[in-house]
Structures are given as structure tokens and as C-alpha cells.
Scaffold this motif. Structure first.
Motif, PDB file in Angstrom:
ATOM      1  N   ALA A  14       0.834  -1.192   0.000  1.00  0.00           N
ATOM      2  CA  ALA A  14       0.000   0.000   0.000  1.00  0.00           C
ATOM      3  C   ALA A  14       0.874   1.250   0.000  1.00  0.00           C
ATOM      4  N   THR A  15       0.336   2.314  -0.548  1.00  0.00           N
ATOM      5  CA  THR A  15       1.084   3.566  -0.562  1.00  0.00           C
ATOM      6  C   THR A  15       1.282   4.069   0.862  1.00  0.00           C
ATOM      7  N   PRO A  16       2.368   4.780   1.126  1.00  0.00           N
ATOM      8  CA  PRO A  16       2.622   5.296   2.470  1.00  0.00           C
ATOM      9  C   PRO A  16       1.486   6.201   2.946  1.00  0.00           C
ATOM     10  N   GLY A  17       1.334   6.274   4.249  1.00  0.00           N
ATOM     11  CA  GLY A  17       0.272   7.092   4.820  1.00  0.00           C
ATOM     12  C   GLY A  17       0.378   8.550   4.435  1.00  0.00           C
ATOM     13  N   GLY A  18       1.598   9.049   4.310  1.00  0.00           N
ATOM     14  CA  GLY A  18       1.772  10.450   3.935  1.00  0.00           C
ATOM     15  C   GLY A  18       1.264  10.741   2.542  1.00  0.00           C
ATOM     16  N   VAL A  19       1.457   9.788   1.620  1.00  0.00           N
ATOM     17  CA  VAL A  19       0.964   9.955   0.257  1.00  0.00           C
ATOM     18  C   VAL A  19      -0.558   9.906   0.242  1.00  0.00           C
ATOM     19  N   ARG A  20      -1.138   8.969   0.987  1.00  0.00           N
ATOM     20  CA  ARG A  20      -2.598   8.897   1.052  1.00  0.00           C
ATOM     21  C   ARG A  20      -3.177  10.173   1.652  1.00  0.00           C
ATOM     22  N   ALA A  21      -2.464  10.756   2.597  1.00  0.00           N
ATOM     23  CA  ALA A  21      -2.934  12.005   3.207  1.00  0.00           C
ATOM     24  C   ALA A  21      -3.004  13.131   2.181  1.00  0.00           C
ATOM     25  N   LEU A  22      -2.066  13.126   1.207  1.00  0.00           N
ATOM     26  CA  LEU A  22      -2.110  14.148   0.165  1.00  0.00           C
ATOM     27  C   LEU A  22      -3.423  14.081  -0.604  1.00  0.00           C
ATOM     28  N   GLY A  23      -3.880  12.868  -0.885  1.00  0.00           N
ATOM     29  CA  GLY A  23      -5.135  12.709  -1.599  1.00  0.00           C
ATOM     30  C   GLY A  23      -6.315  13.225  -0.805  1.00  0.00           C
ATOM     31  N   TRP A  24      -6.356  12.904   0.477  1.00  0.00           N
ATOM     32  CA  TRP A  24      -7.474  13.362   1.296  1.00  0.00           C
ATOM     33  C   TRP A  24      -7.436  14.875   1.497  1.00  0.00           C
ATOM     34  N   LEU A  25      -6.234  15.438   1.589  1.00  0.00           N
ATOM     35  CA  LEU A  25      -6.128  16.894   1.719  1.00  0.00           C
ATOM     36  C   LEU A  25      -6.584  17.587   0.443  1.00  0.00           C
ATOM     37  N   ALA A  26      -6.216  17.024  -0.721  1.00  0.00           N
ATOM     38  CA  ALA A  26      -6.691  17.590  -1.984  1.00  0.00           C
ATOM     39  C   ALA A  26      -8.208  17.516  -2.064  1.00  0.00           C
ATOM     40  N   ALA A  27      -8.772  16.381  -1.654  1.00  0.00           N
ATOM     41  CA  ALA A  27     -10.230  16.229  -1.676  1.00  0.00           C
ATOM     42  C   ALA A  27     -10.901  17.223  -0.731  1.00  0.00           C
ATOM     43  N   ALA A  28     -10.279  17.480   0.407  1.00  0.00           N
ATOM     44  CA  ALA A  28     -10.857  18.421   1.364  1.00  0.00           C
ATOM     45  C   ALA A  28     -10.951  19.826   0.777  1.00  0.00           C
ATOM     46  N   GLY A  29     -10.035  20.156  -0.131  1.00  0.00           N
ATOM     47  CA  GLY A  29     -10.060  21.485  -0.739  1.00  0.00           C
ATOM     48  C   GLY A  29     -11.266  21.732  -1.618  1.00  0.00           C
ATOM     49  N   ALA A 154       3.918  12.268  -6.684  1.00  0.00           N
ATOM     50  CA  ALA A 154       4.224  10.996  -6.028  1.00  0.00           C
ATOM     51  C   ALA A 154       3.771   9.815  -6.883  1.00  0.00           C
ATOM     52  N   HIS A 155       2.609   9.948  -7.489  1.00  0.00           N
ATOM     53  CA  HIS A 155       2.079   8.892  -8.360  1.00  0.00           C
ATOM     54  C   HIS A 155       2.991   8.686  -9.574  1.00  0.00           C
ATOM     55  N   SER A 156       3.444   9.777 -10.168  1.00  0.00           N
ATOM     56  CA  SER A 156       4.273   9.694 -11.367  1.00  0.00           C
ATOM     57  C   SER A 156       5.618   9.043 -11.071  1.00  0.00           C
ATOM     58  N   VAL A 157       6.229   9.429  -9.962  1.00  0.00           N
ATOM     59  CA  VAL A 157       7.521   8.836  -9.597  1.00  0.00           C
ATOM     60  C   VAL A 157       7.366   7.339  -9.375  1.00  0.00           C
ATOM     61  N   ARG A 158       6.298   6.948  -8.721  1.00  0.00           N
ATOM     62  CA  ARG A 158       6.076   5.533  -8.426  1.00  0.00           C
ATOM     63  C   ARG A 158       5.753   4.731  -9.687  1.00  0.00           C
ATOM     64  N   ARG A 159       4.964   5.311 -10.567  1.00  0.00           N
ATOM     65  CA  ARG A 159       4.418   4.531 -11.691  1.00  0.00           C
ATOM     66  C   ARG A 159       5.225   4.657 -12.977  1.00  0.00           C
ATOM     67  N   TRP A 160       5.837   5.825 -13.217  1.00  0.00           N
ATOM     68  CA  TRP A 160       6.438   6.059 -14.525  1.00  0.00           C
ATOM     69  C   TRP A 160       7.878   6.562 -14.454  1.00  0.00           C
ATOM     70  N   SER A 161       8.578   6.294 -13.375  1.00  0.00           N
ATOM     71  CA  SER A 161       9.922   6.844 -13.223  1.00  0.00           C
ATOM     72  C   SER A 161      10.855   6.389 -14.345  1.00  0.00           C
TER      73      SER A 161
END
Length: 307
Positions: A14-29, A154-161
């Protein structure tokens, strides 16, 4: 190398908690904007001085569309920060994120700072909206921009580096076409940058000049990033991709938005000086051309990278 499976995700943790937090913070905006849209679509008039403005059928349709677009932002934010998003088709991720970040990056670097300056100086006036509405809405957009861009990085580095760091030139048969598209995109970007500067100078406002100058700088950055990718330089690939992505996306997204709004007959389609309108039209064309050229430069290096 297959672009869709450059980094396998079948057994990945699973992705790190910090990365998942970025998604939830973006959604909160999205919450301030979604709350306003729900209220307006339900018949409310919060933040609007003229209730008749919201009754316009075109405005009702626009509110419904933009409400749906913010829901898409939530979906993208979560897809970018959870492993199930890695299994989505590339186009389903890249296309909406490209348009979305193109709209939001200027919000972060120029529009929200301009709104803040105008609000603090007492220069923000609107006959249609209450004074608090624009800072709230644009602040939400800027918040989304910061965290959505971080999540996408973060997604790009993980998926398409490996795709990004590879510097193999495109297939020989693509080179002439790639040069033409790149040249056309650069010409449009240069024209857009110049016209943005002209529009800013003609406005007579230091704040407007700042916003237009940033738009021009993004156009130049987009062209420079794509040229670097086309030349297949082995160093600075991530910087080139970031410049190409942000610059082309900002040109295209704001050009498309402006053209769409100008085609309506609502209060939002108010007059604009010719230089500003031409800057957006050339940006729309240049942004699309540069994005196409940049993608070819990244993934068009022959049969081994057909995906």
C-alpha cells in the motif's frame, strides 16, 4: 517498455500514509466549492448579490458541470494516492489530471496571490458577488492545486519513473512530424506569452500585470520543457517533464475555459481586450500541440515503448 506497466503494482504494498494524506487533503479542498454549488443548485443565493444571476439557465448548467468536475477532482486525488489507481488506464489518469493541474497551478502561483493582495488593499470589488466569496472559492482551488500536484508527483515517480528518465530518441519515422508539432507549439506559446504581457501592460494594474506575466512565463516554460524532451537530453528529465506538463496544461486549460465562457451569453462572458483573448486562444492551440509533442518525445521511442 510498456507505459502502462512500467512499474508493476500487482504485489506492491500500500502507498505510504503520507501519500494517502495528500489525496485526502486535496479532496478536502473541494468542500467550500461543493458546498456553494449544492446550495446554489438547491435554490440558495449565498454569496451572490443578484439572485437573478443564478436563475439564468446557462449559469444553472455551468454550476451543475463544475459541481461534477469537483467530484472528479476527489476521484482523481484518491486514485493518485491509492494502489487501485495504478491499475487505471493511463489516459483516464493523465488527461483529467493534465487539464485539472493546468487550471489549478495558476491559481496557486498567481491568481490566489492576486486575490489576496486585492482583498487586503480593499481593491476587490464585484457587483455580482459578496466580498468573501472570491477568496473562499479561489482559496479552495489553490489548496486543491497544491495537494493534487503533490499527489500526482508521487504517483508519477512511483508509476512512470523509468519512462521519464529514459532518454532514447523517438523512432526515426516520427522525428519530422515531431519537429513540426514542436515548432508550431513553440510559436503559439511565444505568441501567447507576448500577448499576455501586452494585456498586462494595457490593464494599468500591477496586480493584473503580475498575473499575466506568470501566464506568459508558464507558456515559455512549457515550450522549453518540451524542447528539452524532444532533444532527449539525459539530464534534467524530471524538470523538463514538470515544465512541459505545467506550462502546456495551463495554456490549454485556461484557453479552453476562456473560449467556452466567451461562447456563452451570461454575465461571466463579459468583454475582454483583444490581446487577452488572443493570448488565451494561442495558448489553447499551443498547449495542445506542446502536450502532444511532449508525449511523443517520452513514449514514442520505437516498438519497445509502444504502450
Amino acid at each position: 517498455m510498456n507505459f502502462t506497466t512500467a512499474n508493476s503494482t500487482t504485489t506492491a504494498p500500500a502507498t505510504p500514509g503520507g501519500v494517502r494524506a495528500l489525496g485526502w487533503l486535496a479532496a478536502a479542498g473541494t468542500l467550500p466549492y461543493l458546498t456553494l454549488k449544492i446550495g446554489w443548485l438547491a435554490g440558495g443565493t449565498a454569496g451572490v448579490r443578484d439572485p437573478g444571476f443564478l436563475a439564468d439557465p446557462a449559469i444553472v448548467a455551468a454550476n451543475a458541470v463544475t459541481f461534477a468536475m469537483d467530484l472528479v477532482v476527489i476521484g482523481l486525488a484518491l486514485a493518485l494516492t491509492h494502489r487501485w489507481g495504478d491499475r487505471l488506464p493511463v489516459w483516464l489518469v493523465l488527461l483529467p489530471v493534465w487539464v485539472g493541474t493546468g487550471f489549478l497551478v495558476p491559481m496557486v502561483v498567481s491568481i490566489m496571490p492576486a486575490i489576496t493582495v486585492e482583498t487586503l488593499s480593499g481593491g476587490l470589488h464585484s457587483t455580482a458577488f459578496e466580498p468573501w466569496l472570491q477568496p473562499l472559492v479561489y482559496g479552495g482551488f489553490a489548496w486543491q492545486g497544491v495537494f493534487l500536484c503533490a499527489a500526482f508527483a508521487a504517483h508519477s515517480v512511483r508509476r512512470w519513473s523509468r519512462v521519464v528518465t529514459a532518454s532514447t530518441p523517438p523512432a526515426a519515422g516520427l522525428v519530422p512530424f515531431l519537429r513540426v508539432v514542436t515548432a508550431g507549439g513553440c510559436v503559439m506559446a511565444a505568441a501567447s506569452a507576448l500577448l499576455h504581457l501586452v494585456a498586462g501592460l494595457a490593464s494599468g494594474s500591477a496586480v493584473a500585470l503580475g498575473v499575466e506575466s506568470v501566464s506568459g512565463a508558464l507558456a515559455v516554460a512549457g515550450a522549453a520543457g518540451v524542447v528539452a524532451l524532444v532533444r532527449a537530453r539525459p539530464t534534467g528529465r524530471w524538470a523538463a517533464v514538470a515544465a512541459a506538463w505545467a506550462g502546456s496544461a495551463a495554456m490549454f486549460a485556461w484557453g479552453l475555459y476562456t473560449v467556452t465562457v466567451r461562447m456563452t451569453t451570461t454575465a461571466l462572458s463579459g468583454g475582454s481586450d483583444p490581446a487577452a483573448g488572443a493570448a488565451q486562444v494561442t495558448g489553447l492551440l499551443g498547449g495542445f500541440a506542446l502536450a502532444f509533442a511532449g508525449m511523443i518525445a517520452l513514449v514514442g521511442a520505437g516498438e519497445s515503448r509502444r504502450g
